[in-house]
Design an enzyme around this catalytic site. Structure first.
Site, mmCIF file in Angstrom:
data_model
loop_
_atom_site.group_PDB
_atom_site.id
_atom_site.type_symbol
_atom_site.label_atom_id
_atom_site.label_comp_id
_atom_site.label_asym_id
_atom_site.label_seq_id
_atom_site.Cartn_x
_atom_site.Cartn_y
_atom_site.Cartn_z
ATOM 1 C CE1 TYR A 128 -3.415 -2.712 0.433
ATOM 2 C CE2 TYR A 128 -2.044 -3.463 2.243
ATOM 3 C CZ TYR A 128 -3.062 -3.684 1.348
ATOM 4 O OH TYR A 128 -3.727 -4.872 1.363
ATOM 5 C CG ASP A 133 4.172 1.400 -4.564
ATOM 6 O OD1 ASP A 133 5.344 1.778 -4.609
ATOM 7 O OD2 ASP A 133 3.842 0.210 -4.406
ATOM 8 C CE1 TYR A 176 6.268 -4.783 3.813
ATOM 9 C CE2 TYR A 176 8.154 -4.002 5.073
ATOM 10 C CZ TYR A 176 7.162 -3.778 4.134
ATOM 11 O OH TYR A 176 7.062 -2.563 3.517
ATOM 12 C CD GLN A 187 -3.005 7.588 3.295
ATOM 13 O OE1 GLN A 187 -3.596 8.539 2.790
ATOM 14 N NE2 GLN A 187 -1.900 7.102 2.765
ATOM 15 N N GLY A 217 7.873 -0.255 5.827
ATOM 16 C CA GLY A 217 7.881 0.372 4.498
ATOM 17 C C GLY A 217 8.320 1.815 4.531
ATOM 18 C CD GLU A 218 9.039 6.410 1.010
ATOM 19 O OE1 GLU A 218 9.723 5.588 0.365
ATOM 20 O OE2 GLU A 218 8.811 7.561 0.595
HETATM 21 O O1 TRH Z 1 2.397 -1.218 2.485
HETATM 22 P P1 TRH Z 1 3.844 -0.997 2.657
HETATM 23 O O2 TRH Z 1 4.633 -2.186 2.944
HETATM 24 O O3 TRH Z 1 4.393 -0.293 1.379
HETATM 25 C C1 TRH Z 1 5.672 -0.536 0.841
HETATM 26 C C2 TRH Z 1 6.611 0.596 1.056
HETATM 27 O O4 TRH Z 1 6.079 1.829 0.693
HETATM 28 C C3 TRH Z 1 7.873 0.368 0.279
HETATM 29 O O5 TRH Z 1 8.746 1.436 0.433
HETATM 30 C C4 TRH Z 1 7.511 0.203 -1.151
HETATM 31 O O6 TRH Z 1 8.633 0.076 -1.929
HETATM 32 C C5 TRH Z 1 6.625 -1.011 -1.241
HETATM 33 O O7 TRH Z 1 5.440 -0.759 -0.516
HETATM 34 C C6 TRH Z 1 6.287 -1.338 -2.645
HETATM 35 O O8 TRH Z 1 4.099 0.042 3.846
HETATM 36 P P2 TRH Z 1 3.882 1.634 3.934
HETATM 37 O O9 TRH Z 1 4.850 2.361 3.086
HETATM 38 O O10 TRH Z 1 3.868 1.967 5.345
HETATM 39 O O11 TRH Z 1 2.441 1.906 3.340
HETATM 40 C C7 TRH Z 1 1.291 1.496 3.991
HETATM 41 C C8 TRH Z 1 0.162 2.473 3.702
HETATM 42 O O12 TRH Z 1 -1.059 1.910 4.141
HETATM 43 C C9 TRH Z 1 0.327 3.797 4.418
HETATM 44 O O13 TRH Z 1 -0.141 4.848 3.591
HETATM 45 C C10 TRH Z 1 -0.583 3.660 5.626
HETATM 46 C C11 TRH Z 1 -1.679 2.819 5.043
HETATM 47 N N1 TRH Z 1 -2.458 2.026 5.998
HETATM 48 C C12 TRH Z 1 -3.803 2.292 6.119
HETATM 49 O O14 TRH Z 1 -4.326 3.210 5.448
HETATM 50 N N2 TRH Z 1 -4.540 1.536 6.977
HETATM 51 C C13 TRH Z 1 -4.010 0.545 7.729
HETATM 52 O O15 TRH Z 1 -4.754 -0.104 8.507
HETATM 53 C C14 TRH Z 1 -2.614 0.295 7.613
HETATM 54 C C15 TRH Z 1 -1.977 -0.790 8.451
HETATM 55 C C16 TRH Z 1 -1.863 1.044 6.736
#
Ligand code: TRH
Length: 391
Positions: free
Chosen positions: A20, A22, A203, A264, A281-282
Site C-alpha cells: 500500500y 506506493d 512484514y 488512511q 515500508g515508507e
Molecule cells: O504497504 P507498505 O509495505 O508499502 C511498501 C513501502 O512503501 C515500500 O517502500 C515500497 O517500496 C513497497 O510498498 C512497494 O508500507 P507503507 O509504506 O507503510 O504503506 C502502507 C500504507 O497503508 C500507508 O499509507 C498507511 C496505510 N495504511 C492504512 O491506510 N490503513 C491501515 O490499517 C494500515 C496498516 C496502513
C-alpha cells in the site's frame, strides 16, 4: 506559498508494485497539492482495489472519478492516445514507473513542455544528497526528467507533512475522550485498553511470535492492535482462530486484537492513540515519526540485504542517543541476531520514555527545511523560470 504560474495542473503516475505504500504516498501527495496549493491534480493509478483499502471512497470500477478534489484515473495499460493540449504543467512519475509512450510524445509536443519529475524512495543514506534534483536527459523526446528525493535534511526534498497535522495530533492526544471513542469503535474498551497500547504493522518475517511471548510473560499488560492482514500466521497462532477483524484473545499479560484495515486518516489516529507503534515500508514509517510516539520500523526487504544499509543509515541519524532502540530495530529486521528477545525488549522498554522525549525535537529538525510539497513546488517554479528565461 502557492504556484505562481498560470493554470497549474499536475499529473501523478502511480504503479502499485506491492502493498500500500506506493498509492499511500501518491494519494497523500495528490491531496496536499490540491487542498493546500490549489493545484489541479490527476492521479493515474493502476490498482484501484489496493487504493480502495486505504481510501474507501474509491470505486474500483470507475475509469475516472473525483475524490476530495483529485481526479483519479484508472491507468489500465501503456496504450492510449494523448493530445498535447491535455498535458499538464507538471508530470510526476512515482518510483520510475514508465509513462505510456504516447503520453511521453504528447508531453514532448506541448508548449511549454511539462516539468517532469521522478519521485524516488525515502532513505537516510548520504548519496541521495548528490542525486536530488539531478537532471536526466531524454534525448529522443528532447525532454529532461529530474530526480526528486525525499529526505531528512535541506540537501534533500523533505518529507510529506500536511498543514495542520501537528495541531490535530496534539488536540487528539490531549483529549482522552477522543482517544477512548476512537478505540471504542474497534471494541477496545477503557478497561481492555488498560496497560500499554501497541499497534503492529510489519512484514511477515518479523519475529512477531517472540514478541508476543515476551509480552505474554511481561509484568506490564499490553494490548496489541493489529490491522487485518498483518502477520496473519503469527496472529492466528496466538488467537487460535482466523485473524479476522474483531477477533481477539488474551494470554498472560497480552491481549491481541485484530482491527479492520483502516482508512488512511484513521490509521494516523491509531498511531496517535498507541504508546508504541510498529510500522513498516515508507509511509507508515514517516507517519510514526509525526505521531510523536516511540516506534519500531520494519524496513521493506531488498535483494542482497541492501535494506540493512538503509536501516543503519536511519538509525545513525535517529537513534544515536538510544542504543537499545538501535539494537532492537537491527534484531527486528534480522540485521543482527536477537537470541534473547526478552532482554532486547526490556532494554528498549526502559529507554522508551527517553525516546518519546526526543520525538518533538526530531520532528522539528526535519521540518525546519519545510515540507516536501512546498519544496517540490519551489523546485518546479525554479525549473519553469529557467525554461521560460532559457537560463
Ligand atoms: O504497504 P507498505 O509495505 O508499502 C511498501 C513501502 O512503501 C515500500 O517502500 C515500497 O517500496 C513497497 O510498498 C512497494 O508500507 P507503507 O509504506 O507503510 O504503506 C502502507 C500504507 O497503508 C500507508 O499509507 C498507511 C496505510 N495504511 C492504512 O491506510 N490503513 C491501515 O490499517 C494500515 C496498516 C496502513
Amino acid at each position: 506559498m502557492s504556484l505562481s504560474f498560470s493554470a497549474p495542473s499536475l499529473a501523478i503516475f502511480c504503479k502499485v508494485i506491492d502493498n500500500y505504500g506506493d498509492i499511500g504516498i501518491c494519494w497523500r501527495l495528490a491531496r496536499q497539492l490540491c487542498l493546500e496549493h490549489g493545484v489541479a491534480v490527476t492521479l493515474w493509478v493502476d490498482d484501484l482495489v489496493s487504493f480502495r483499502r486505504i481510501c474507501p471512497e474509491v470505486d474500483p470500477a470507475a475509469a475516472q472519478q473525483v475524490i476530495l478534489g483529485v481526479t483519479v484515473r484508472h491507468w489500465q495499460d501503456q496504450d492510449g492516445q494523448f493530445d498535447p493540449r491535455d498535458m499538464p504543467d507538471v508530470v510526476i512519475e512515482f518510483f520510475g514507473c514508465e509513462l505510456p509512450p504516447d503520453y511521453q510524445q504528447a508531453m514532448a509536443a506541448r508548449t511549454p513542455r511539462p516539468v517532469w519529475l521522478n519521485y524516488e524512495g525515502l532513505t537516510a543514506e548520504d548519496w541521495v544528497e548528490g542525486c536530488h534534483r539531478l537532471p536526466s536527459m531524454q534525448p529522443r523526446l528532447r525532454l529532461t526528467k529530474y530526480f526528486y528525493f525525499p529526505g531528512f535534511n535541506a540537501r534533500t526534498g523533505g518529507l510529506l507533512h500536511e498543514a495542520g497535522l501537528e495541531a490535530r495530533r496534539h488536540a487528539f492526544q490531549h483529549d482522552p475522550a477522543a482517544v477512548t471513542a476512537f478505540l471504542g469503535r474497534f471494541g477496545v474498551t477503557t478497561t481492555a485498553a488498560a496497560g500499554r497500547k501497541v499497534s503492529l504493522f510489519c512484514y511477515p518475517d518479523a519475529p512477531v511470535t517472540a514478541l508476543f511471548e515476551t509480552w505474554r510473560r511481561s509484568t506490564t499488560p499490553t494490548v496489541c492492535l493489529v490491522p487485518e492482514g498483518v502477520a496473519p500466521e503469527q496472529v492466528a497462532a496466538f488467537l487460535g482462530a482466523a485473524p479476522v477483524a474483531g477477533a481477539s484473545a488474551n494470554h498472560g499479560r497480552l491481549t491481541v486484537r485484530v482491527l479492520p484495515f483502516l482508512p488512511q486518516a484513521d490509521y494516523d489516529l491509531l498511531l496517535w492513540a498507541c504508546d508504541v507503534n510498529f510500522v513498516r515500508g515508507e509511509d507508515s514509517w514517516v507517519r510514526a515519526q509525526w505521531a510523536g510516539r516511540p516506534f519500531v520500523w520494519h524496513i521493506y526487504p531488498q535483494d542482497e540485504n541492501l535494506h540493512h544499509k538503509k536501516l543503519r543509515a536511519f538509525l545513525a541519524l535517529y537513534a544515536r542517543q538510544a542504543p537499545a532502540l538501535t539494537a532492537y530495530m537491527l534484531g527486528w529486521n534480522g540485521a543482527q541476531t536477537m537470541d534473547d528477545h526478552d532482554a532486547a525488549w526490556n532494554a528498549l522498554d526502559s529507554a522508551l520514555p527517553a525516546i518519546a522525549a526526543q520525538a518533538d525535537a526530531w520532528r522539528e529538525s526535519v521540518l525546519a527545511q519545510g515540507d516536501l510539497v512546498t519544496q517540490l513546488l519551489d523546485f518546479v517554479r525554479d525549473l519553469r523560470f529557467a525554461q521560460e528565461n532559457r537560463v
